[in-house]
Design a protein around this motif. Structure first.
Motif, short mmCIF file in Angstrom:
data_model
loop_
_atom_site.label_atom_id
_atom_site.label_comp_id
_atom_site.label_asym_id
_atom_site.label_seq_id
_atom_site.Cartn_x
_atom_site.Cartn_y
_atom_site.Cartn_z
N PHE A 101 32.06 -45.41 10.29
CA PHE A 101 32.20 -45.70 11.60
C PHE A 101 31.08 -44.66 12.43
O PHE A 101 31.36 -43.61 12.28
CB PHE A 101 33.61 -45.93 12.32
N ASP A 102 30.42 -45.61 13.41
CA ASP A 102 29.67 -44.37 13.95
C ASP A 102 30.57 -43.86 15.32
O ASP A 102 31.89 -44.48 15.60
CB ASP A 102 28.39 -45.00 14.79
N LYS A 103 30.04 -43.22 16.31
CA LYS A 103 30.82 -42.62 17.23
C LYS A 103 31.34 -43.76 18.28
O LYS A 103 32.06 -43.59 19.20
CB LYS A 103 30.17 -41.88 18.03
N ASP A 104 30.77 -44.92 18.25
CA ASP A 104 31.12 -46.03 19.29
C ASP A 104 32.14 -47.00 18.47
O ASP A 104 32.44 -48.13 18.88
CB ASP A 104 29.80 -46.95 19.59
N GLY A 105 32.34 -46.70 17.22
CA GLY A 105 33.67 -47.31 16.67
C GLY A 105 32.95 -48.47 15.69
O GLY A 105 33.75 -49.11 15.10
N GLN A 106 31.69 -48.59 15.50
CA GLN A 106 30.92 -49.69 14.87
C GLN A 106 30.93 -49.22 13.40
O GLN A 106 30.45 -48.10 13.00
CB GLN A 106 29.74 -50.02 15.73
N ARG A 107 31.01 -50.04 12.55
CA ARG A 107 31.11 -49.89 11.11
C ARG A 107 29.45 -49.69 10.79
O ARG A 107 28.80 -50.70 11.15
CB ARG A 107 31.84 -50.88 10.38
N VAL A 108 29.14 -48.47 10.12
CA VAL A 108 27.82 -48.49 9.46
C VAL A 108 27.97 -48.92 8.04
O VAL A 108 28.48 -48.93 7.20
CB VAL A 108 27.46 -47.01 9.29
N CYS A 121 25.01 -47.41 4.20
CA CYS A 121 24.67 -46.04 4.41
C CYS A 121 24.30 -45.15 3.16
O CYS A 121 25.22 -45.49 2.35
CB CYS A 121 25.64 -45.44 5.63
#
Length: 419
Positions: free
Chosen positions: A349-356, A359
């Motif tokens: 997950f990125d710093k905004d909580g969105q799944r990457v 990757c």
């Protein structure tokens, strides 16, 4: 007393080194010393011993220099085998009784009657060898030279002295009259043209002069701790040639022990005659993460068992099968007593909580400048619950207790025996 420092952090997969263990002793285990004193005092090591100038034995000591500088650590005396590591002269073969290599000038007759003669007795020698002088073109070099030089700058400011150890000294300095003794069994001090010298154990080739590993390892400091009924032998990185040299100058019974640190991390370059002289009840193999030598070698493990002392304690029987209950020889290995829980990556997950999605992950290399391997997320495994291969040996001079951490819990598997 601290004997060898292990590698520096850049050689450790886990990032943990011997210096971290010492800092735990300083700031956690022994913190009561400052808590109950009005004045904070540095943690003191009476003796810091570097058995030989290989990075996996002195690298961790470099990491402690900052603690000496900020006065959280002080060292009484730094001891070593007398070797330096040098450059400034083109590496040559040993010919006509002379040569020069990584360990300095080599003088003598035909091999193996050749010797290192540029030995470092104290910090005055370190300061002298920092730069070329007169007809001497060579100087201290590399990380080992920098470490010795840094210690020389701290003489009288957290470091007491530097001293060379050798077998002719007999007892370790400062131990007379104590209820234990420490015998210095190596390196073997010899003489060439009236000068103290260490035998050159490598071949005459230019490659060997450039990296004389047999000599560096074989001339390790060897110590035997005697405490009442117990003997513990610490062998550095000895090899077959140094075993032969030691047995030529020292009676075999001097190497007899109850607990031994195996020679050179479990290398198979060993003498069965020397192992028979040791005949320990327990042997410890210390080898590091991700090293390329496949230590400990199967041959070394097998010979350790074959030449260890067999001890029994009572009988064991079931269904008419009765036999002795064996309690030794014991073999311990930091590789065998280390474990980790492995599991695959599920999501990032990125710093905004969105799944990457889709990757790739790149591992860190061996040093900060290196790039490690890169692969899609599903090709990686995470390691957790690491249990490090610490082998704990304790004795009161009568009983010996040995323990390793269990894999599944923070407790020790204990073996004990009485000589």
């Amino acid at each position: 007393m601290m004997i060898d420092g292990g590698p520096a952090p850049d050689w450790s997969n886990s990032g943990k080194i011997a210096a971290d263990f010492l800092r735990w002793k300083m700031f956690v285990d022994q913190s009561w010393k400052n808590e109950f004193n009005f004045q904070k005092r540095p943690f003191r090591l009476d003796a810091l011993i570097c058995t030989h100038p290989d990075y996996d034995h002195y690298g961790g000591f470099i990491n402690l220099t900052s603690n000496i500088q900020n006065k959280t650590l002080e060292v009484g005396t730094v001891y070593h085998n007398g070797m330096g590591r040098y450059d400034g002269v083109d590496t040559t073969r040993y010919e006509d009784g002379k040569g020069f290599g990584q360990l300095g000038p080599v003088e003598g007759e035909e091999l193996p009657e050749a010797y290192l003669t540029a030995l470092i007795d104290g910090f005055d020698d370190v300061r002298e060898y920092r730069e070329p002088s007169g007809d001497r073109q060579w100087k201290l070099a590399g990380t080992y030279g920098k470490w010795l030089s840094a210690l020389a700058d701290l003489e009288g400011q957290g470091v007491g002295a530097l001293q060379r150890l050798h077998h002719a000294m007999g007892d370790f300095p400062g131990t007379a009259g104590l209820d234990y003794s420490i015998k210095i069994l190596g390196p073997v001090l010899e003489e060439w043209n009236g000068k103290p010298a260490l035998r050159y154990l490598d071949q005459a080739s230019e490659k060997a002069m450039a990296s004389p590993s047999l000599t560096r390892n074989g001339q390790s400091v060897v110590l035997r701790l005697d405490y009442e009924n117990v003997r513990i032998l610490l062998t550095g990185d000895l090899n077959f040639r140094s075993h032969a040299l030691l047995l030529k100058h020292i009676a075999p019974e001097e190497f007899s022990c109850h607990v031994a640190k195996a020679c050179h991390h479990g290398s198979e370059d060993i003498s069965s005659t020397f192992l028979q002289a040791m005949s320990p009840w327990a042997t410890m193999f210390s080898s590091g993460d991700n090293e390329s030598y496949a230590h400990p070698r199967a041959k070394a493990l097998g010979l350790a068992g074959a030449f260890g002392k067999v001890r029994t304690k009572g009988k064991i029987n079931y269904l008419d099968l009765e036999e002795d209950k064996h309690i030794a020889p014991l073999i311990y290995s930091t590789e065998l007593s280390r474990s980790a829980q492995l599991f695959p990556l599920h999501a990032i997950f990125d710093k905004d909580g969105q799944r990457v999605l889709k990757c790739e992950i790149q591992a860190r290399g061996r040093t900060q400048r290196d790039n490690g391997p890169r692969a899609p997320m599903d090709k990686w495994l995470l390691a957790n619950a690491m249990v490090y291969g610490l082998i704990n040996v304790r004795t009161d001079g009568r009983k010996i207790v040995m323990g390793v951490l269990k894999e599944s819990e923070a407790s020790f598997q204990i073996e004990e025996f009485t000589p």
